[in-house]
Design an enzyme around this catalytic site. Structure first.
Site, PDB file in Angstrom:
ATOM      1  CD  GLN A 171      -5.940  10.578  36.825  1.00 23.54           C
ATOM      2  OE1 GLN A 171      -6.194   9.805  35.911  1.00 23.54           O
ATOM      3  NE2 GLN A 171      -6.118  11.881  36.703  1.00 23.54           N
ATOM      4  CG  HIS A 193      -6.193   5.899  36.162  1.00 19.47           C
ATOM      5  ND1 HIS A 193      -5.094   5.934  35.338  1.00 19.47           N
ATOM      6  CD2 HIS A 193      -7.212   6.374  35.416  1.00 19.47           C
ATOM      7  CE1 HIS A 193      -5.431   6.394  34.149  1.00 19.47           C
ATOM      8  NE2 HIS A 193      -6.715   6.673  34.168  1.00 19.47           N
ATOM      9  CG  ASP A 235      -8.819   4.213  31.840  1.00 21.46           C
ATOM     10  OD1 ASP A 235      -9.036   3.457  30.874  1.00 21.46           O
ATOM     11  OD2 ASP A 235      -9.040   5.439  31.791  1.00 21.46           O
ATOM     12  CD  GLU A 270     -12.306   5.098  33.094  1.00 18.36           C
ATOM     13  OE1 GLU A 270     -12.348   6.145  32.422  1.00 18.36           O
ATOM     14  OE2 GLU A 270     -11.988   5.066  34.300  1.00 18.36           O
ATOM     15  CG  ASP A 304     -13.080   7.658  29.298  1.00 17.55           C
ATOM     16  OD1 ASP A 304     -13.660   8.654  28.823  1.00 17.55           O
ATOM     17  OD2 ASP A 304     -11.891   7.695  29.662  1.00 17.55           O
ATOM     18  CD  GLN A 326     -13.858   9.633  33.153  1.00 14.80           C
ATOM     19  OE1 GLN A 326     -13.282  10.681  33.375  1.00 14.80           O
ATOM     20  NE2 GLN A 326     -13.266   8.624  32.563  1.00 14.80           N
ATOM     21  CE  LYS A 328     -11.311  11.841  29.594  1.00 17.50           C
ATOM     22  NZ  LYS A 328     -10.967  10.823  30.590  1.00 17.50           N
TER      23      LYS A 328
END
Length: 417
Positions: A171, A193, A235, A270, A304, A326, A328
Site C-alpha cells: 500500500q 492501494h 481501496d 476494495e 472490507d 479482506q 482484517k
C-alpha cells in the site's frame, strides 16, 4: 508447558489511528495533520499516533514468547472496535487475561485460545487482546514443539505443509507516485492501494480516481520488467457510493468502465460503497458481484467495511458478496480465527486476502505471514506502516525464510519415506 509469568510492554504502532468519519466529512490536510474537529468517539484529534501493547509469555525454560495488541487505522468505523487505549487494555489484560494464561498448557493451541478468550462479564474480550495474546500463544506453541508457527497451524487444522508463495500486496499511503515506482521496481505482486479516502482523491464522478488507475497501468508498462503484470488493487473507502450513489447497477457500471480503461490487468476494487449495515452490505455487494460476473468483467470486488469478525466473513462468503474478502486481522480477533476465515472463504470458493492495518507491528506482521502461508491464502498485506520498503521486506523476508524451512522439512520427510 506452563506459563510462569506474563510481561506487558507499551509500544508504538507503525502508523496513525485516523478518524474516518471526520475525513469523509471533509477535513482538510495541513502537511501530515488534518485540520478539523474529530467526530468518532475516543478521538481527541483526527490523527492520533498509533499505540500498541506487547504481551510476553514467560515459559518454563525462561523463553519469552511475544505478541502485539493494537487497533486498526480507522478504529470505530464500519462496526469496528473503538479506539485502542493502552491503559484500558493493559488493565483488562492484567485483571482478566493473565490469570487465565497462568492456568493453561500452551502445547494445545486451539484449546488454549478457546479457554483464554472466554467472554468476560457476558461480553467478548476486546479484539485487540485476542489478536495479541493469540500471537504470543502461537509463538509459545511453536517454541515448545521446535517448529514454525505455520506448522502449528497446519497441525491444528489438519492442513498439508504448504509449498506455494502467497502473493504480497503493498500500500502506497499518500506518497502515491513515489511508492508506486518503488512497488513496480520491486515487482510487487499486487499494488498500490492508493488511499482513495476523500472526495479530492476520488474526484467529481470518479475522474481523478480513474486517471490515477490509468497512470498506474501506464507506469507499470514504462518502468516494469518485461512481462510484469501485477494485480491493480485500489481501496476507495466507499467513495464510489458516496459520489455516484448507492445503486448497485450504477456502481457496477462505473467499475466496469475503470476495468476497461486498463486492459490486460486484473482490477481489484476494495470497499466500493458502504451501505450502512452488514446485511445491507451483503445484499448489495452480492448484486454488484453478480453484475460484474455476468458481464465477464476483469474487475473484482473486495469487501472490507462491515465485514470484520469471523461470523461476518462467514455471511459474506456464503452469500458470494465479494470476489475477495479482506480478513482484517486485528478486527477478526484471535489469529486462529484468521486461519478459520481463510478456510471458510476457500470452502465457499471466495478469495481470501489476509490483510490488517498499517498500524500494526513487525511481530503481528510476521505472525500473519505464517497464517497466510499455512492456509495458502490468495494474497496478504505487506505491513506494517504506509511505506513500501519496510513492510515489503518484513513480510517478504519472513515468507522466504518460512518456505525455506518448510521445504527442508518436506525434504527430510520424503527422505525418511
Amino acid at each position: 508447558m506452563q506459563i510462569k509469568d506474563v510481561l506487558l510492554a507499551p509500544g508504538a504502532g507503525a502508523f496513525f489511528y485516523d478518524d474516518q468519519a471526520a475525513i469523509r466529512a471533509g477535513a482538510t490536510q495541513d502537511g501530515f495533520v488534518y485540520v478539523s474537529e474529530p467526530i468518532t468517539p475516543g478521538f481527541t484529534s483526527i490523527r492520533v499516533p498509533a499505540s500498541s501493547l506487547s504481551i510476553g509469555l514467560v515459559l518454563a525454560d525462561d523463553t519469552v514468547a511475544w505478541g502485539d495488541m493494537m487497533g486498526v487505522q480507522y478504529s470505530g468505523a464500519g462496526g469496528r472496535d473503538s479506539l485502542f487505549d493502552t491503559a484500558q487494555i493493559s488493565d483488562l489484560t492484567s485483571r482478566v487475561v493473565v490469570p487465565r494464561l497462568l492456568d493453561v498448557d500452551v502445547s494445545r493451541y486451539l484449546d488454549v485460545c478457546a479457554k483464554v478468550f472466554q467472554p468476560f462479564e457476558g461480553r467478548r474480550l476486546p479484539l485487540a487482546i485476542e489478536y495479541g495474546v493469540s500471537q504470543a500463544l502461537l509463538r509459545a506453541a511453536a517454541h515448545l514443539h521446535r517448529t514454525t508457527m505455520a506448522e502449528i497451524v497446519c497441525s491444528q487444522f489438519n492442513l498439508p505443509l504448504p509449498t506455494r508463495w502467497v502473493p504480497i500486496y503493498c500500500q502506497s499511503g499518500d506518497a502515491r507516485e513515489i511508492n508506486v515506482d518503488k512497488m513496480i521496481l520491486k515487482a510487487v505482486d499486487v499494488l498500490p492501494h492508493g488511499l482513495i479516502n476523500s472526495r479530492q482523491k476520488f474526484g467529481a464522478d470518479g475522474r481523478t480516481f480513474m486517471e490515477f488507475v490509468k497512470w498506474v497501468a501506464t507506469r507499470t508498462r514504462e518502468i516494469g520488467r518485461a512481462g510484469y503484470r501485477p494485480v491493480l488493487h485500489f481501496d476507495v473507502y466507499g467513495w464510489i457510493g458516496l459520489e455516484i450513489g448507492l445503486e448497485p447497477q450504477r456502481i457496477a457500471d462505473f467499475i466496469c468502465r475503470v476495468a476497461e480503461s486498463v486492459p490486460g490487468f486484473t482490477l481489484n476494487v476494495e470497499c466500493p460503497a458502504d451501505f450502512g449495515s452488514t446485511q445491507a452490505q451483503i445484499d448489495n455487494y452480492a448484486r454488484i458481484v453478480s453484475i460484474l460476473d455476468d458481464r465477464g468483467s476483469s474487475a473484482r470486488i473486495v469487501v472490507d467495511e462491515r465485514c470484520n469478525t469471523l461470523e461476518d466473513i462467514r455471511l459474506f462468503a456464503k452469500a458470494k458478496a465479494a470476489h475477495l474478502v479482506q480478513i482484517k486481522t486485528p478486527d477478526v480477533g484471535s489469529i486462529a480465527d484468521t486461519a478459520r476465515a481463510v478456510l471458510l472463504c476457500k470452502e465457499n470458493k471466495v478469495g481470501a486476502y489476509v490483510g490488517g492495518s498499517c498500524t500494526e507491528t513487525d511481530l503481528s506482521a510476521q505472525a500473519s505471514v505464517h497464517i497466510s502461508v499455512a492456509t495458502q491464502a490468495d494474497m496478504m498485506l505487506a505491513k506494517p506502516g504506509m511505506g513500501v520498503d519496510e513492510a515489503f521486506s518484513i513480510v517478504g523476508n519472513e515468507q522466504n525464510r518460512l518456505l525455506a524451512m518448510l521445504n527442508r522439512r518436506q525434504g527430510q520427510t520424503q527422505g525418511v519415506g
